[in-house]
Design an enzyme around this catalytic site. Sequence first.
Site, PDB file in Angstrom:
ATOM      1  N   ASN A  47       0.868  -1.190   0.000  1.00 40.86           N
ATOM      2  CA  ASN A  47       0.000   0.000   0.000  1.00 40.86           C
ATOM      3  C   ASN A  47       0.902   1.237   0.000  1.00 40.86           C
ATOM      4  OD1 ASN A  47      -1.772   2.062   0.494  1.00 40.86           O
ATOM      5  ND2 ASN A  47      -2.678   1.159   2.334  1.00 40.86           N
ATOM      6  N   ARG A  85      -2.702  -2.152  -3.385  1.00 36.29           N
ATOM      7  CA  ARG A  85      -3.862  -1.283  -3.219  1.00 36.29           C
ATOM      8  C   ARG A  85      -3.741  -0.143  -4.228  1.00 36.29           C
ATOM      9  NH1 ARG A  85      -4.884   3.471   0.914  1.00 36.29           N
ATOM     10  NH2 ARG A  85      -7.054   3.850   0.434  1.00 36.29           N
ATOM     11  N   HIS A 121     -12.498   3.481   0.259  1.00 37.23           N
ATOM     12  CA  HIS A 121     -12.554   2.485   1.351  1.00 37.23           C
ATOM     13  C   HIS A 121     -13.283   1.211   0.899  1.00 37.23           C
ATOM     14  CE1 HIS A 121     -12.479   5.979   4.511  1.00 37.23           C
ATOM     15  NE2 HIS A 121     -11.246   5.533   4.283  1.00 37.23           N
ATOM     16  N   ARG A 144     -10.880  16.475   7.411  1.00 35.81           N
ATOM     17  CA  ARG A 144     -11.632  16.768   6.179  1.00 35.81           C
ATOM     18  C   ARG A 144     -13.068  17.165   6.516  1.00 35.81           C
ATOM     19  NH1 ARG A 144     -10.387  11.290   3.027  1.00 35.81           N
ATOM     20  NH2 ARG A 144      -8.737  10.862   4.514  1.00 35.81           N
ATOM     21  N   GLU A 172      -8.171  -4.746   5.631  1.00 36.72           N
ATOM     22  CA  GLU A 172      -8.029  -4.470   4.196  1.00 36.72           C
ATOM     23  C   GLU A 172      -6.902  -5.295   3.581  1.00 36.72           C
ATOM     24  OE1 GLU A 172      -8.926  -0.002   3.440  1.00 36.72           O
ATOM     25  OE2 GLU A 172      -8.581  -0.195   5.572  1.00 36.72           O
TER      26      GLU A 172
END
Length: 402
Positions: free
Chosen positions: A7, A95, A184, A245, A388
């Site tokens: 990743n 990823r 996600h 965010r 993940e």
Amino acid sequence: MNILVINCGSSSLKYQLLDMDTETIIATGVIERIGATMGSITQKSNPDKWPDAKDTEDILIPDHEAAMRLMVAKLTGEDWGVISSLSEIDALGHRVVQGGEEFSHPVLIDESVIKSIRSYVPLAPLHNPANLTGIEIAMELFPGTPNVAVFDTEFHQTIPQKAFMYPIPMELYTGLKVRKYGFHGTSHKYVTKAAAAHLGKPVEAINLITVHLGNGCSMAAVKNGQCVDTTMGLTPLAGLMMGTRCGDIDPAIHAFLAKNRGLSIREIDALLNKESGLNGICGMNDMRDIHAARENGDTNAQLAFEMFAYRVKTTIGAYLAIIGGADAIVFTAGIGENDEFVRAAACEGLEPLGITLDARKNAIRASGIRSIGVVGSSVSVLIIPTDEELEIAQATVDVVNG
Ligand code: AMP
């Protein structure tokens, strides 16, 4: 089969080597501050056996190529090594953040896939270039070993057009591909499969609201095992309130800030991505700090917490309406798995919709999948730790095995 999951972020590289025959982690590591004056690498070897042991080294890591070489050296080296040669790695799973409308499944990487990933750089200018660098260096370092791309966007490709379109001129969709993509996806997919298994239902028959609350936050409405809506959009800035965010805001705020503060597009973008969310309201972005501050009477921390939970709650309501009732609400990721206060506030008052938290179960800290709803309520409430890396490794095995 040993799978190395990669990743690559803009200034970091996370990796995990898994033995997929036993679904155990052989090593997991993170390389941080790539390109900075000093970086670091941390690796946990055989974490199932020694969960608390880790090795760390501060080291200059000029670029992603150096980071990939360092990872390889550590995995095979005398000091932290867990394998004796790279030939013990059967495949790599990468990823990739943005797969556009092209990729609804993981794919074996070849030149044409690399070209496609590159073509989506305008849609993910921070992430896709880093993901590509990881892929290209892996192909050099592991010649002949299959590389598989697993896209953050692929789980959301089943969202119907009426939900993924923005009501802006059609030409912006047909010409620039401006639409909701969602992110996600690997996490939402992983917890969907795990929830179905836990509830004893086939994935194709499961209806869920999956709530991923971590550094980034997103929710997905899952009908018959397929994603039908999600909160993130063209970018990961949309939807829920997050650590730094803003999530959904009035789009006219951009023009208002430009006019009244003289900010450039770049400055507004940075403000909404890095100085907003929980941090913008109370100056903290870690929910643990926010709870400590609330206890000390910090009213901005209290407000930030309430705003955060409010958005999760309103989205639960909206998604229940879309799905027509759910088998379960699934909380996952750092906050979703660990924060009883956020879960309680997000579910408070939803009893008429069939969602009733068991306060005692919600407060128990434990590992693994657990049910925290009152037995007999029509909608279960589950905590499912996301994984993940395991999802990417499983997808890699499936692609390699055809
Ligand atoms: P993730 O992106 O899934 O790694 O989640 C990271 C976020 O989870 C952090 O920013 C924290 O705010 C949050 N977090 C981690 N542990 C806890 C905890 N015990 N209680 C509340 N929030 C937590």
